[in-house]
Design a protein around this motif. Structure first.
Motif, PDB file in Angstrom:
ATOM      1  N   ARG A  15      38.874  43.011  37.452  1.00  0.00           N
ATOM      2  CA  ARG A  15      39.927  42.529  36.554  1.00  0.00           C
ATOM      3  C   ARG A  15      40.802  41.544  37.308  1.00  0.00           C
ATOM      4  N   SER A  16      41.364  40.617  36.574  1.00  0.00           N
ATOM      5  CA  SER A  16      42.341  39.715  37.171  1.00  0.00           C
ATOM      6  C   SER A  16      43.698  40.394  37.177  1.00  0.00           C
ATOM      7  N   SER A  17      44.491  40.089  38.189  1.00  0.00           N
ATOM      8  CA  SER A  17      45.862  40.580  38.247  1.00  0.00           C
ATOM      9  C   SER A  17      46.769  39.585  37.541  1.00  0.00           C
ATOM     10  N   PRO A  18      47.703  40.044  36.732  1.00  0.00           N
ATOM     11  CA  PRO A  18      48.658  39.106  36.128  1.00  0.00           C
ATOM     12  C   PRO A  18      49.373  38.321  37.227  1.00  0.00           C
ATOM     13  N   GLN A  21      52.518  39.475  38.953  1.00  0.00           N
ATOM     14  CA  GLN A  21      52.457  40.650  39.824  1.00  0.00           C
ATOM     15  C   GLN A  21      52.013  40.294  41.244  1.00  0.00           C
ATOM     16  N   ALA A 136      44.504  40.190  45.534  1.00  0.00           N
ATOM     17  CA  ALA A 136      44.420  40.111  44.085  1.00  0.00           C
ATOM     18  C   ALA A 136      44.438  38.638  43.701  1.00  0.00           C
ATOM     19  N   CYS A 138      44.178  35.579  40.201  1.00  0.00           N
ATOM     20  CA  CYS A 138      44.250  35.269  38.778  1.00  0.00           C
ATOM     21  C   CYS A 138      43.905  33.797  38.590  1.00  0.00           C
ATOM     22  N   ASN A 171      48.901  42.680  45.321  1.00  0.00           N
ATOM     23  CA  ASN A 171      49.405  43.346  44.120  1.00  0.00           C
ATOM     24  C   ASN A 171      49.296  44.846  44.333  1.00  0.00           C
ATOM     25  N   GLN A 173      50.240  46.954  42.062  1.00  0.00           N
ATOM     26  CA  GLN A 173      50.113  47.571  40.746  1.00  0.00           C
ATOM     27  C   GLN A 173      48.669  47.458  40.269  1.00  0.00           C
ATOM     28  N   LYS A 174      48.231  48.441  39.522  1.00  0.00           N
ATOM     29  CA  LYS A 174      46.876  48.413  38.983  1.00  0.00           C
ATOM     30  C   LYS A 174      46.850  47.472  37.778  1.00  0.00           C
ATOM     31  N   PRO A 175      45.966  46.454  37.807  1.00  0.00           N
ATOM     32  CA  PRO A 175      45.891  45.558  36.647  1.00  0.00           C
ATOM     33  C   PRO A 175      45.470  46.327  35.393  1.00  0.00           C
TER      34      PRO A 175
END
Length: 194
Positions: A15-18, A21, A136, A138, A171, A173-175
């Motif tokens: 997954r991409s990280s926002p 974040q 991470a 994006c 990051n 945080q978990k995306p």
């Protein structure tokens, strides 16, 4: 054929990280070189390397952000300070931003479409390589990928196109997961009943 459980698991859950974040630390210069070396190992019919990378780091991102904000203000008179702040910060939201540039063009043997696909593959490899090094990432395009004034400020030649901006950082945080298409919606089977 034996499969790599760690690679398979990663690809099943990638997954991409926002972008908002992403923070420090970002990859070092040596890590960026490693990431880009991996990014360049993609299918490339004719060995054209129909793409290139521009790495934005440090204070230069702020100068470019001010230039992009000036373009946005000129094109959209009356935009407020809040939007101008967003424009100034476009390239500072992550410690490193890599601009992926497509150099696809007419060729006697290699269709331009194949060259564009190669640039897309380089972008995906770039994301995977950044993740493999523990960062991470994006991939965004945004308005400046399609704007001729922004392209000029960013050093894009008239024959080139911006394929996107890959933001890289850390990051904690978990995306979030997003909806994915059901295979029945995107796969057509031709032949074989196994």
């Amino acid at each position: 054929m034996a499969e790599s459980p760690s690679l398979k698991s990663y690809m099943q859950n990638r997954r991409s990280s926002p972008v908002l974040q992403l923070g420090e630390p970002g990859p070092s210069r040596d890590e960026i070189a490693e990431i880009l070396s991996i990014a360049a190992r993609v299918p490339d019919h004719g060995k054209l390397a129909p793409w290139r990378f521009v790495v934005f780091r440090g204070e230069e991102r702020e100068r470019l952000g001010r230039s992009l904000a000036a373009i946005a203000q000129e094109q959209r008179p009356g935009i407020g300070e809040e939007i101008l702040k967003v424009e100034r910060e476009r390239l500072t939201r992550a410690p490193v931003v890599v601009m992926l540039v497509s150099r696809a063009g007419p060729h006697a043997k290699i269709p331009e479409w194949e060259q564009q696909l190669s640039a897309g593959a380089a972008g995906m490899n770039l994301l995977i390589a950044a993740n493999a090094l523990g960062y991470a990432a994006c991939w965004l395009t945004e308005w400046m990928a399609y704007d001729t004034a922004a392209a000029s400020v960013l050093g894009i030649e008239p024959s080139e196109r911006i394929a996107g901006f890959i933001h890289i950082g850390s990051n904690d945080q978990k995306p979030f997961e997003r909806d994915r298409p059901e295979l029945e919606e995107i796969v057509t089977w031709v032949g074989g009943e196994e």
